[in-house]
Design an enzyme around this catalytic site. Structure first.
Site, PDB file in Angstrom:
ATOM      1  CG  HIS A 145      10.591  -3.107  -5.901  1.00 17.75           C
ATOM      2  ND1 HIS A 145      11.235  -1.934  -5.593  1.00 17.75           N
ATOM      3  CD2 HIS A 145      11.377  -4.104  -5.429  1.00 17.75           C
ATOM      4  CE1 HIS A 145      12.347  -2.198  -4.953  1.00 17.75           C
ATOM      5  NE2 HIS A 145      12.465  -3.519  -4.846  1.00 17.75           N
ATOM      6  CD  GLU A 147       6.797   0.879  -6.626  1.00 20.08           C
ATOM      7  OE1 GLU A 147       7.245   1.832  -5.960  1.00 20.08           O
ATOM      8  OE2 GLU A 147       7.060  -0.311  -6.342  1.00 20.08           O
ATOM      9  CB  CYS A 189      13.254   2.343  -4.802  1.00 23.97           C
ATOM     10  SG  CYS A 189      13.046   1.129  -6.133  1.00 23.97           S
ATOM     11  CB  CYS A 209       9.987   1.773  -8.653  1.00 29.30           C
ATOM     12  SG  CYS A 209      10.024   0.050  -8.085  1.00 29.30           S
TER      13      CYS A 209
END
Length: 151
Positions: free
Chosen positions: A53, A55, A83, A86
Site C-alpha cells: 500500500h 503508506e 486501512c 496501514c
C-alpha cells in the site's frame, strides 16, 4: 518552520498509481523540519504484494532515509483513510501526524471499521486530520472504479 501540506504530492502519486492500473492511492512523508523525505503510490499488483500500500511503501522509504524504524516528528499525507494494516504501521513507526483525504467506509481503519488508534493495545496515536483534499481524492477513486466496471 512554516507548515506546508504535501497532499498535492500524494495526489500525484495516486494519479500515477491509477495510470499503472493500481487503486489510485498515494502517500507522502515529511520529516520534522517539513522536508519531503518519501512518496509512494499503491503497487500491490505490480509487486504481487498485498502489503504494498502507498503508506507502507512510503514508511519503508522514509525509515530507510532516516536510518531508523521510528519516524518521530514526521507527518504522513495519504489520499485515502488508511486501512487497519496501514494504521498499525503508522503507529509502529511513531508518525506524529496523519493527514488523509477521502474517508473509506469499506476498508478504513482510522475513523471507520477497526479504528486502530482507539484500541488500548495501540502504543502510539498520531494526531489525525481528515478531509484534506478529500473531494479530489474521492473523485480519483470513483472515476477509477467506474472505468473498471465499464471496461
Amino acid at each position: 518552520m512554516t507548515f506546508r501540506s504535501y497532499m498535492d504530492v500524494a495526489l500525484q502519486e495516486a494519479r500515477a498509481a491509477g495510470a499503472r492500473g493500481e487503486v489510485p492511492v498515494g502517500a507522502a512523508i515529511a520529516d520534522a523540519t517539513g522536508t519531503l523525505v518519501a512518496k509512494a503510490g499503491n503497487r500491490t499488483r505490480e509487486l504481487n504484494d498485498p502489503t504494498a500500500h502507498a503508506e507502507v511503501l512510503a514508511i519503508r522509504a522514509a525509515c530507510a532515509a532516516a536510518g531508523s524504524e521510528r519516524l518521530v516528528g514526521h507527518a504522513l499525507y495519504v489520499t485515502l483513510e488508511p486501512c487497519a494494516m496501514c494504521a498499525a504501521a503508522i503507529s509502529a513507526a511513531r508518525i506524529a501526524r496523519l493527514y488523509y483525504g477521502a474517508a473509506d467506509p469499506k476498508s478504513g481503519g482510522v475513523a471507520q471499521g477497526a479504528k486502530v488508534f482507539s484500541h488500548p493495545q495501540c502504543h502510539h496515536v498520531p494526531e489525525v486530520f481528515d478531509g484534506i483534499a478529500g473531494a479530489e481524492a474521492e473523485s480519483l477513486l470513483k472515476t477509477f472504479f467506474a472505468q473498471k466496471r465499464e471496461g
